[in-house]
Write an enzyme that holds these catalytic residues in place. Structure first.
Site, PDB file in Angstrom:
ATOM      1  N   SER A  15       0.832  -1.211   0.000  1.00  0.00           N
ATOM      2  CA  SER A  15       0.000   0.000   0.000  1.00  0.00           C
ATOM      3  C   SER A  15       0.867   1.262   0.000  1.00  0.00           C
ATOM      4  O   SER A  15       0.503   2.265  -0.609  1.00  0.00           O
ATOM      5  CB  SER A  15      -0.992  -0.004   1.169  1.00  0.00           C
ATOM      6  OG  SER A  15      -0.332   0.164   2.393  1.00  0.00           O
ATOM      7  N   ASN A  16       2.020   1.214   0.654  1.00  0.00           N
ATOM      8  CA  ASN A  16       2.929   2.367   0.594  1.00  0.00           C
ATOM      9  C   ASN A  16       3.507   2.537  -0.810  1.00  0.00           C
ATOM     10  O   ASN A  16       3.603   3.659  -1.304  1.00  0.00           O
ATOM     11  CB  ASN A  16       4.077   2.200   1.606  1.00  0.00           C
ATOM     12  CG  ASN A  16       3.685   2.687   2.988  1.00  0.00           C
ATOM     13  OD1 ASN A  16       3.618   3.889   3.224  1.00  0.00           O
ATOM     14  ND2 ASN A  16       3.399   1.753   3.875  1.00  0.00           N
ATOM     15  N   LEU A  87      11.325  -6.732   3.628  1.00  0.00           N
ATOM     16  CA  LEU A  87      11.684  -7.374   4.893  1.00  0.00           C
ATOM     17  C   LEU A  87      13.040  -8.071   4.946  1.00  0.00           C
ATOM     18  O   LEU A  87      13.387  -8.669   5.955  1.00  0.00           O
ATOM     19  CB  LEU A  87      10.577  -8.350   5.296  1.00  0.00           C
ATOM     20  CG  LEU A  87       9.192  -7.702   5.457  1.00  0.00           C
ATOM     21  CD1 LEU A  87       8.162  -8.719   5.918  1.00  0.00           C
ATOM     22  CD2 LEU A  87       9.230  -6.517   6.415  1.00  0.00           C
ATOM     23  N   LEU A  89      17.307  -7.925   4.779  1.00  0.00           N
ATOM     24  CA  LEU A  89      18.434  -6.991   4.907  1.00  0.00           C
ATOM     25  C   LEU A  89      19.036  -6.740   3.531  1.00  0.00           C
ATOM     26  O   LEU A  89      19.150  -7.659   2.712  1.00  0.00           O
ATOM     27  CB  LEU A  89      19.519  -7.609   5.803  1.00  0.00           C
ATOM     28  CG  LEU A  89      19.304  -7.551   7.305  1.00  0.00           C
ATOM     29  CD1 LEU A  89      20.469  -8.258   8.008  1.00  0.00           C
ATOM     30  CD2 LEU A  89      19.176  -6.125   7.787  1.00  0.00           C
ATOM     31  N   ILE A  90      19.438  -5.508   3.301  1.00  0.00           N
ATOM     32  CA  ILE A  90      20.064  -5.174   2.015  1.00  0.00           C
ATOM     33  C   ILE A  90      21.540  -5.588   2.072  1.00  0.00           C
ATOM     34  O   ILE A  90      22.245  -5.229   3.022  1.00  0.00           O
ATOM     35  CB  ILE A  90      19.964  -3.652   1.732  1.00  0.00           C
ATOM     36  CG1 ILE A  90      18.502  -3.187   1.758  1.00  0.00           C
ATOM     37  CG2 ILE A  90      20.630  -3.296   0.407  1.00  0.00           C
ATOM     38  CD1 ILE A  90      17.620  -3.695   0.656  1.00  0.00           C
ATOM     39  N   ASN A 104      14.314   3.702   4.283  1.00  0.00           N
ATOM     40  CA  ASN A 104      13.285   2.766   4.736  1.00  0.00           C
ATOM     41  C   ASN A 104      12.271   3.510   5.598  1.00  0.00           C
ATOM     42  O   ASN A 104      12.596   4.513   6.220  1.00  0.00           O
ATOM     43  CB  ASN A 104      13.935   1.653   5.570  1.00  0.00           C
ATOM     44  CG  ASN A 104      12.927   0.647   6.075  1.00  0.00           C
ATOM     45  OD1 ASN A 104      12.042   0.196   5.335  1.00  0.00           O
ATOM     46  ND2 ASN A 104      13.023   0.284   7.347  1.00  0.00           N
ATOM     47  N   HIS A 106       9.794   2.747   8.854  1.00  0.00           N
ATOM     48  CA  HIS A 106       9.525   1.766   9.907  1.00  0.00           C
ATOM     49  C   HIS A 106       8.295   2.221  10.689  1.00  0.00           C
ATOM     50  O   HIS A 106       8.194   3.396  11.047  1.00  0.00           O
ATOM     51  CB  HIS A 106      10.738   1.637  10.836  1.00  0.00           C
ATOM     52  CG  HIS A 106      10.568   0.534  11.822  1.00  0.00           C
ATOM     53  ND1 HIS A 106      10.724  -0.797  11.483  1.00  0.00           N
ATOM     54  CD2 HIS A 106      10.195   0.557  13.123  1.00  0.00           C
ATOM     55  CE1 HIS A 106      10.463  -1.539  12.547  1.00  0.00           C
ATOM     56  NE2 HIS A 106      10.133  -0.748  13.549  1.00  0.00           N
ATOM     57  N   ASP A 147      16.868  -1.667  10.792  1.00  0.00           N
ATOM     58  CA  ASP A 147      16.343  -0.447  11.435  1.00  0.00           C
ATOM     59  C   ASP A 147      17.398   0.357  12.179  1.00  0.00           C
ATOM     60  O   ASP A 147      17.142   0.900  13.250  1.00  0.00           O
ATOM     61  CB  ASP A 147      15.218  -0.833  12.440  1.00  0.00           C
ATOM     62  CG  ASP A 147      14.184  -1.725  11.789  1.00  0.00           C
ATOM     63  OD1 ASP A 147      13.832  -1.470  10.631  1.00  0.00           O
ATOM     64  OD2 ASP A 147      13.729  -2.685  12.442  1.00  0.00           O
ATOM     65  N   GLU A 176       2.302   7.249   7.433  1.00  0.00           N
ATOM     66  CA  GLU A 176       3.199   6.791   6.361  1.00  0.00           C
ATOM     67  C   GLU A 176       2.798   7.416   5.035  1.00  0.00           C
ATOM     68  O   GLU A 176       3.629   7.944   4.300  1.00  0.00           O
ATOM     69  CB  GLU A 176       3.151   5.267   6.250  1.00  0.00           C
ATOM     70  CG  GLU A 176       3.729   4.571   7.470  1.00  0.00           C
ATOM     71  CD  GLU A 176       3.775   3.059   7.336  1.00  0.00           C
ATOM     72  OE1 GLU A 176       4.725   2.468   7.864  1.00  0.00           O
ATOM     73  OE2 GLU A 176       2.865   2.465   6.728  1.00  0.00           O
TER      74      GLU A 176
HETATM   75  C1  GAR Z   1       4.393  -0.644   6.544  1.00  0.00           C
HETATM   76  O1  GAR Z   1       3.668  -0.278   7.699  1.00  0.00           O
HETATM   77  C2  GAR Z   1       5.872  -0.433   6.771  1.00  0.00           C
HETATM   78  O2  GAR Z   1       6.165   0.634   7.625  1.00  0.00           O
HETATM   79  C3  GAR Z   1       6.267  -1.730   7.415  1.00  0.00           C
HETATM   80  O3  GAR Z   1       5.529  -2.716   6.726  1.00  0.00           O
HETATM   81  C4  GAR Z   1       4.286  -2.151   6.315  1.00  0.00           C
HETATM   82  C5  GAR Z   1       4.073  -2.510   4.868  1.00  0.00           C
HETATM   83  O4  GAR Z   1       2.784  -2.179   4.466  1.00  0.00           O
HETATM   84  N1  GAR Z   1       7.667  -1.948   7.323  1.00  0.00           N
HETATM   85  C6  GAR Z   1       8.368  -2.570   8.267  1.00  0.00           C
HETATM   86  O5  GAR Z   1       7.833  -3.056   9.253  1.00  0.00           O
HETATM   87  C7  GAR Z   1       9.858  -2.654   8.022  1.00  0.00           C
HETATM   88  N2  GAR Z   1      10.546  -3.064   9.212  1.00  0.00           N
HETATM   89  P1  GAR Z   1       2.442  -2.056   2.915  1.00  0.00           P
HETATM   90  O6  GAR Z   1       3.017  -3.311   2.229  1.00  0.00           O
HETATM   91  O7  GAR Z   1       0.959  -2.010   2.831  1.00  0.00           O
HETATM   92  O8  GAR Z   1       3.105  -0.811   2.410  1.00  0.00           O
END
Ligand code: GAR
Length: 190
Positions: A15-16, A87, A89-90, A104, A106, A147, A176
């Site tokens: 979604s992001n 998810l 590590l790069i 990133n 978080h 992170d 976000e």
């Molecule tokens: C988001 O809330 C992002 O901040 C988090 O995963 C979600 C993905 O949602 N990222 C982490 O937790 C990274 N450590 P999305 O796939 O709907 O964008």
């Protein structure tokens, strides 16, 4: 002005990724060149298709034991690599070549609720169980640890007695969607 290229990395729903892509859809300065994904069944791949954005699927071997992903990035030459729910590590080879050009988001106020296993809904459940009075988002540069890179931006939201892990997640998602695009613009000097 030269067009700035972005590559998004995502592992899940996306979604992001979609929010970012929609925000820059009609931009003459920014182009989302591709969505890189490490999961064959991630919904973000469907979103990429719907938005006519190229996707690039890779596995662990490609990422950690070959230069496949790095070479694809070299081809695209992104000005910024944006992790959005990615998810893994790069690896070092990518970090070294794109120093300070990988960011990133978080879903918590780092350094709290970060590290391995702390992602997505796990974070919101932990925040809820610990009866935190606030949570938020952290946008940070990416290094070789989870992170851990320098923090660029944080925004907070309050938690009240009526909140559940789901409603906390919703509040965080709102932050976000509101801020990630703005920080991307800022980093690209737009
Ligand atoms: C988001 O809330 C992002 O901040 C988090 O995963 C979600 C993905 O949602 N990222 C982490 O937790 C990274 N450590 P999305 O796939 O709907 O964008």
């Amino acid at each position: 002005m030269n067009t700035k290229n972005i590559v998004i990395f995502a592992s899940g729903s996306g979604s992001n990724a979609e929010n970012i892509a929609k925000y820059f859809k009609n931009s003459t300065c920014v182009k989302i060149k591709a969505i890189f994904c490490n999961k064959t069944d991630a919904y973000v791949l469907q979103r990429a298709k719907n938005m006519n954005i190229d996707s690039f699927l890779f596995n662990k071997e490609d990422f950690y034991n070959s230069e496949k992903v790095l070479n694809k990035l070299r081809e695209i030459k992104p000005d910024l690599i944006v992790l959005a729910g990615f998810l893994w590590l790069i690896p070092k080879n990518i970090i070294n070549e794109f120093t300070n050009r990988i960011i990133n988001i978080h879903p918590a106020l780092l350094p709290k609720y970060g590290g391995k296993g702390m992602y997505g809904d796990n974070v919101h459940k932990a925040v809820f169980e610990n009866k935190e009075s606030k949570t938020g988002i952290t946008i940070h540069f990416v290094n070789e640890k989870y992170d851990d890179g320098d923090i660029i931006f944080q925004a907070e939201t309050l938690i009240d007695d009526k909140d559940t892990p789901e409603s906390i997640a919703e509040k965080v998602h709102k932050l976000e969607y509101k801020f990630y695009t703005k920080i991307i613009e800022k980093l690209l000097n737009l």
